[in-house]
Scaffold this motif. Structure first.
Motif, short mmCIF file in Angstrom:
data_model
loop_
_atom_site.label_atom_id
_atom_site.label_comp_id
_atom_site.label_asym_id
_atom_site.label_seq_id
_atom_site.Cartn_x
_atom_site.Cartn_y
_atom_site.Cartn_z
N UNK A 1 6.27 4.75 8.00
CA UNK A 1 7.64 5.19 8.28
C UNK A 1 8.56 4.83 7.10
N UNK A 2 9.56 5.67 6.88
CA UNK A 2 10.45 5.46 5.73
C UNK A 2 11.13 4.10 5.79
N UNK A 3 11.38 3.59 6.99
CA UNK A 3 12.09 2.32 7.12
C UNK A 3 11.27 1.13 6.63
N UNK A 4 9.96 1.31 6.41
CA UNK A 4 9.12 0.20 5.99
C UNK A 4 9.30 -0.16 4.52
N UNK A 5 9.85 0.74 3.73
CA UNK A 5 9.98 0.48 2.29
C UNK A 5 11.42 0.70 1.86
N UNK A 6 12.21 -0.36 2.03
CA UNK A 6 13.65 -0.26 1.79
C UNK A 6 13.99 0.00 0.33
N UNK A 7 13.08 -0.35 -0.59
CA UNK A 7 13.43 -0.20 -2.00
C UNK A 7 13.62 1.26 -2.40
N UNK A 8 12.90 2.19 -1.73
CA UNK A 8 13.03 3.59 -2.11
C UNK A 8 14.42 4.12 -1.80
N UNK A 9 14.96 3.78 -0.64
CA UNK A 9 16.31 4.22 -0.30
C UNK A 9 17.33 3.62 -1.27
N UNK A 10 17.14 2.36 -1.65
CA UNK A 10 18.08 1.72 -2.57
C UNK A 10 17.96 2.35 -3.96
N UNK A 11 16.75 2.53 -4.45
CA UNK A 11 16.56 3.11 -5.78
C UNK A 11 17.15 4.51 -5.86
N UNK A 12 17.13 5.24 -4.75
CA UNK A 12 17.67 6.59 -4.74
C UNK A 12 19.17 6.62 -4.96
N UNK A 13 19.85 5.49 -4.82
CA UNK A 13 21.30 5.44 -5.03
C UNK A 13 21.68 5.12 -6.47
N UNK A 14 20.70 4.87 -7.33
CA UNK A 14 20.99 4.38 -8.68
C UNK A 14 21.22 5.48 -9.70
N UNK A 15 21.12 6.72 -9.30
CA UNK A 15 21.37 7.81 -10.22
C UNK A 15 20.25 8.08 -11.21
N UNK A 16 19.01 7.71 -10.86
CA UNK A 16 17.87 8.02 -11.72
C UNK A 16 17.71 9.53 -11.79
N UNK B 1 -14.95 8.44 -3.23
CA UNK B 1 -15.26 8.34 -1.82
C UNK B 1 -14.61 9.46 -1.01
N UNK B 2 -14.66 9.35 0.32
CA UNK B 2 -14.04 10.36 1.18
C UNK B 2 -12.52 10.36 1.04
N UNK B 3 -11.89 11.39 1.57
CA UNK B 3 -10.45 11.57 1.44
C UNK B 3 -9.77 11.33 2.79
N UNK B 4 -8.66 10.60 2.76
CA UNK B 4 -7.83 10.44 3.95
C UNK B 4 -6.47 11.08 3.67
N UNK B 5 -5.81 11.50 4.74
CA UNK B 5 -4.45 12.04 4.61
C UNK B 5 -3.55 11.38 5.63
N UNK B 6 -2.42 10.90 5.15
CA UNK B 6 -1.39 10.35 6.03
C UNK B 6 -0.03 10.75 5.49
N UNK B 7 1.00 10.45 6.26
CA UNK B 7 2.37 10.72 5.84
C UNK B 7 3.03 9.41 5.46
N UNK B 8 3.41 9.30 4.21
CA UNK B 8 4.00 8.07 3.68
C UNK B 8 5.45 8.35 3.29
N UNK B 9 6.38 7.68 3.96
CA UNK B 9 7.81 7.90 3.70
C UNK B 9 8.15 9.39 3.77
N UNK B 10 7.61 10.03 4.79
CA UNK B 10 7.84 11.46 5.08
C UNK B 10 7.11 12.39 4.10
N UNK B 11 6.20 11.87 3.29
CA UNK B 11 5.46 12.69 2.33
C UNK B 11 3.99 12.74 2.71
#
Length: 256
Positions: free
Chosen positions: A43-58, A13-23
């Motif tokens: 907005x980045x604040x809508x998905x708290x798991x990404x900020x938490x996962x970023x602290x795990x040293x992956x 289908x057609x393409x949409x573009x948005x900014x998701x968590x600053x991306x």
């Protein structure tokens, strides 16, 4: 997540573009859920798991399994936010969505990403699932029913044997997480970090389990477990299984 309607579905289908968590990310419009869930900035604040996962040293060159990938947006975010030099395997039960994942990966130029069409369950084989964008597995279904699609089933352990040990398993599979964990004995011993959306005892009960059954193996294996009541809420450490809600919630588990 709520079903917004079915309609005609397509992966070209057609393409949409948005900014998701600053991306900034491009997505193919597959159906009403594409525009309903992804048709605006996140907005980045809508998905708290990404900020938490970023602290795990992956490690940036690490490997992530995204189980229940829908149309690939979360997989793209996992790649960019957590493993920019690594790989993401997206596993999606719906055939049209799995094709859309690969289309979206190509649109955004993300190397190291691929999608597999399969349901993640407790044993290999074939199962039947609803023909809808956010469908779920139907047990003991007649294959001739037109609203169902036949889907190959894989276990987490089998995926790990084929694709390597991930640094993170990220799972959102509409209540079947209780079955997926029954097929993840080896993964539980080797994967250091897990995220999942727990769909609550009522939904898990349709698969013969509960939130507690999903979480108990993590506690027994020595993981530290954190939960959040919603996508945007902060995570807090779970103080014993008795404190686990029977309702829908989000879980992150890390090895001590």
């Amino acid at each position: 997540m709520r079903e917004l309607g079915r309609g005609k579905r397509r992966d070209d289908g057609p393409i949409i573009r948005h900014t998701y968590l600053d991306e900034p990310i491009d997505l193919v419009v597959v159906d009403e859920l594409t525009t309903g869930w992804y048709g605006r900035d996140w907005p980045a604040a809508e998905r708290a798991e990404f900020a938490f996962l970023a602290t795990l040293g992956i490690p940036e060159a690490g490997r992530v399994f995204n189980l229940g990938a829908h149309q690939g947006l979360v997989a793209l975010l996992l790649k960019r936010k957590l493993v920019p030099r690594g790989s993401v395997l997206a596993v999606e039960m719906d055939r049209t969505n799995a094709a859309a994942c690969n289309r979206n990966f190509a649109l955004n130029g993300n190397a190291g990403m691929s999608a597999v069409h399969a349901a993640v369950l407790d044993r290999p084989g074939r199962v039947h699932a609803r023909r809808r964008s956010n469908g779920n597995v139907i047990h003991d279904a007649a294959p001739a029913q037109r609203h169902l699609q036949a889907v190959p089933a894989r276990t987490i352990d089998a995926l790990m044997a084929e694709h390597g040990v991930p640094d993170l398993v990220y799972m959102d599979i509409e209540g079947a997480e209780v079955l997926a964990m029954r097929g993840a004995h080896e993964a539980l011993a080797r994967v250091p970090a897990w995220y999942m959306e727990l769909h609550g005892d009522e939904v898990c009960g349709s698969f013969g389990g509960s939130n507690t059954e999903v979480v108990r193996p993590f506690a027994a294996a020595g993981f530290v477990v954190f939960t959040s009541p919603s996508e945007e809420s902060p995570y807090t450490r779970l103080d014993g299984l008795d404190a686990l809600t029977p309702d829908r919630c989000h879980l992150i588990a890390r090895r001590r």
